[in-house]
Design a protein around this motif. Structure first.
Motif, PDB file in Angstrom:
ATOM      1  N   ARG A 155       0.610  -1.342   0.156  1.00  0.00           N
ATOM      2  CA  ARG A 155       0.000   0.160  -0.118  1.00  0.00           C
ATOM      3  C   ARG A 155       0.974   1.004  -0.049  1.00  0.00           C
ATOM      4  O   ARG A 155       1.745   1.406   0.939  1.00  0.00           O
ATOM      5  CB  ARG A 155      -1.493   0.018   1.360  1.00  0.00           C
ATOM      6  N   ILE A 156       0.320   1.933  -0.879  1.00  0.00           N
ATOM      7  CA  ILE A 156       0.916   3.936  -1.062  1.00  0.00           C
ATOM      8  C   ILE A 156       0.290   4.459  -0.824  1.00  0.00           C
ATOM      9  O   ILE A 156      -0.960   4.297  -1.112  1.00  0.00           O
ATOM     10  CB  ILE A 156       2.065   4.136  -2.065  1.00  0.00           C
ATOM     11  N   ALA A 157       0.091   5.269   0.130  1.00  0.00           N
ATOM     12  CA  ALA A 157      -0.592   6.376   0.873  1.00  0.00           C
ATOM     13  C   ALA A 157       0.246   7.315   1.605  1.00  0.00           C
ATOM     14  O   ALA A 157       1.006   7.832   2.128  1.00  0.00           O
ATOM     15  CB  ALA A 157      -1.540   5.572   1.855  1.00  0.00           C
ATOM     16  N   LEU A 158      -0.858   8.940   1.722  1.00  0.00           N
ATOM     17  CA  LEU A 158      -0.251  10.396   0.950  1.00  0.00           C
ATOM     18  C   LEU A 158      -2.053  10.696   1.914  1.00  0.00           C
ATOM     19  O   LEU A 158      -2.951  10.972   1.715  1.00  0.00           O
ATOM     20  CB  LEU A 158       0.114  11.009   0.949  1.00  0.00           C
ATOM     21  N   THR A 159      -1.737  10.998   3.505  1.00  0.00           N
ATOM     22  CA  THR A 159      -2.363  11.964   4.016  1.00  0.00           C
ATOM     23  C   THR A 159      -1.944  13.138   4.821  1.00  0.00           C
ATOM     24  O   THR A 159      -0.840  13.777   4.195  1.00  0.00           O
ATOM     25  CB  THR A 159      -3.136  11.728   5.541  1.00  0.00           C
ATOM     26  N   VAL A 160      -2.773  14.598   4.137  1.00  0.00           N
ATOM     27  CA  VAL A 160      -2.479  16.089   4.724  1.00  0.00           C
ATOM     28  C   VAL A 160      -4.279  16.317   5.667  1.00  0.00           C
ATOM     29  O   VAL A 160      -4.895  16.305   5.403  1.00  0.00           O
ATOM     30  CB  VAL A 160      -2.861  17.020   3.189  1.00  0.00           C
ATOM     31  N   ASN A 161      -3.200  17.118   6.327  1.00  0.00           N
ATOM     32  CA  ASN A 161      -3.623  17.384   7.995  1.00  0.00           C
ATOM     33  C   ASN A 161      -4.499  15.970   7.977  1.00  0.00           C
ATOM     34  O   ASN A 161      -5.621  16.732   8.303  1.00  0.00           O
ATOM     35  CB  ASN A 161      -4.211  18.418   7.513  1.00  0.00           C
ATOM     36  N   GLY A 162      -3.528  14.515   8.356  1.00  0.00           N
ATOM     37  CA  GLY A 162      -4.699  13.579   8.780  1.00  0.00           C
ATOM     38  C   GLY A 162      -6.132  12.887   7.623  1.00  0.00           C
ATOM     39  O   GLY A 162      -6.524  12.194   7.622  1.00  0.00           O
ATOM     40  N   ALA A 163      -6.193  13.497   6.614  1.00  0.00           N
ATOM     41  CA  ALA A 163      -6.915  13.383   5.799  1.00  0.00           C
ATOM     42  C   ALA A 163      -6.590  12.940   4.454  1.00  0.00           C
ATOM     43  O   ALA A 163      -5.321  13.196   3.624  1.00  0.00           O
ATOM     44  CB  ALA A 163      -8.574  14.610   5.345  1.00  0.00           C
TER      45      ALA A 163
END
Ligand code: MN
Length: 228
Positions: A155-163
């Motif tokens: 899995r590859i993922a990114l959150t911005v300010n937790g979203a």
């Protein structure tokens, strides 16, 4: 010591898990390597040959440091990526041998001045100032290849300010890590110290000062940076 006429530049380096530094020679990046990202950029994700651009080694930002918002842009985009570190160089590397040239893996952000990149695309000009600016390559801690023996999934993922902003899987890479190394080694002789940013999945978007970016690749590691 050679007779340099100015002080030689510092060697860019990536911290290694457990200690030590991986010295960096060049940073190559793959463009449009996930179909859904190619589509969101208005391109056709058919399996055309991979294409590459580069960032200067001193664009690296390590240690989860804050990223200064770059000048001359109003559209700074995040691109979360798996990063490959080459330990053994070579030209015309066979796909079957390619992973044997990898020292290790980490995660990175291919930060992009999208407005400058889009203007360059429209005018047929180089992408360098959209991609290769100061601090444009935040990067995590390197792990040895033996700790991530199969870079074809995860899995590859990114959150911005937790979203959640970006979420995909390495299995969706159009060109796998091995194929990318093999192809790039036909264009240039790869050398120890080269990094390859392998491309970003869909969901790229703008960030502003104060945003906190947290990215991960399953089995590889995490990265965090705040835009300041
Ligand atoms: Mn990218």
């Amino acid at each position: 010591m050679p007779d340099y006429v100015i002080a030689p530049p510092a060697i860019a380096a990536v911290p290694v898990e457990g200690g030590g530094l991986f010295p960096v020679r060049r940073i190559f990046c793959v463009g449009r390597n996930y179909a859904e990202h190619a589509r969101e950029m208005g391109a056709d994700p058919d399996r055309e040959p991979p294409f590459f651009f580069a960032k200067p080694a001193d664009a690296l930002l390590t240690g989860d440091a804050d990223m200064p918002y770059p000048p001359m842009s109003n559209s700074l985009h995040h691109e979360m990526e798996l990063v490959v570190a080459i330990g053994t160089g070579g030209a015309d590397i066979a796909e079957a041998d390619a992973l044997g040239h990898v020292w290790g893996y980490t995660v990175g952000l291919d930060m992009t001045r999208r407005d400058l990149q889009n203007a360059a695309k429209k005018e047929g000009k180089p992408w360098d100032m959209g991609k290769g600016f100061d601090h444009s390559a935040p990067i995590g801690t390197l792990i040895p290849a033996a700790k991530f023996p199969d870079p074809t999934k995860g899995r590859i993922a990114l959150t911005v300010n937790g979203a959640i902003r970006q979420e995909s899987d390495l299995s969706k890479l159009i060109w796998s890590v091995a194929e990318t190394i093999a192809y790039l080694s036909r264009l240039v002789r790869l050398a120890p110290g080269d990094l390859i940013y392998t491309g970003t999945p869909e969901g790229v978007a703008a960030v502003v000062r104060g945003d906190v970016l947290e990215g991960m690749v399953e089995g590889v590691g995490r990265i965090r940076t705040k835009i300041v």
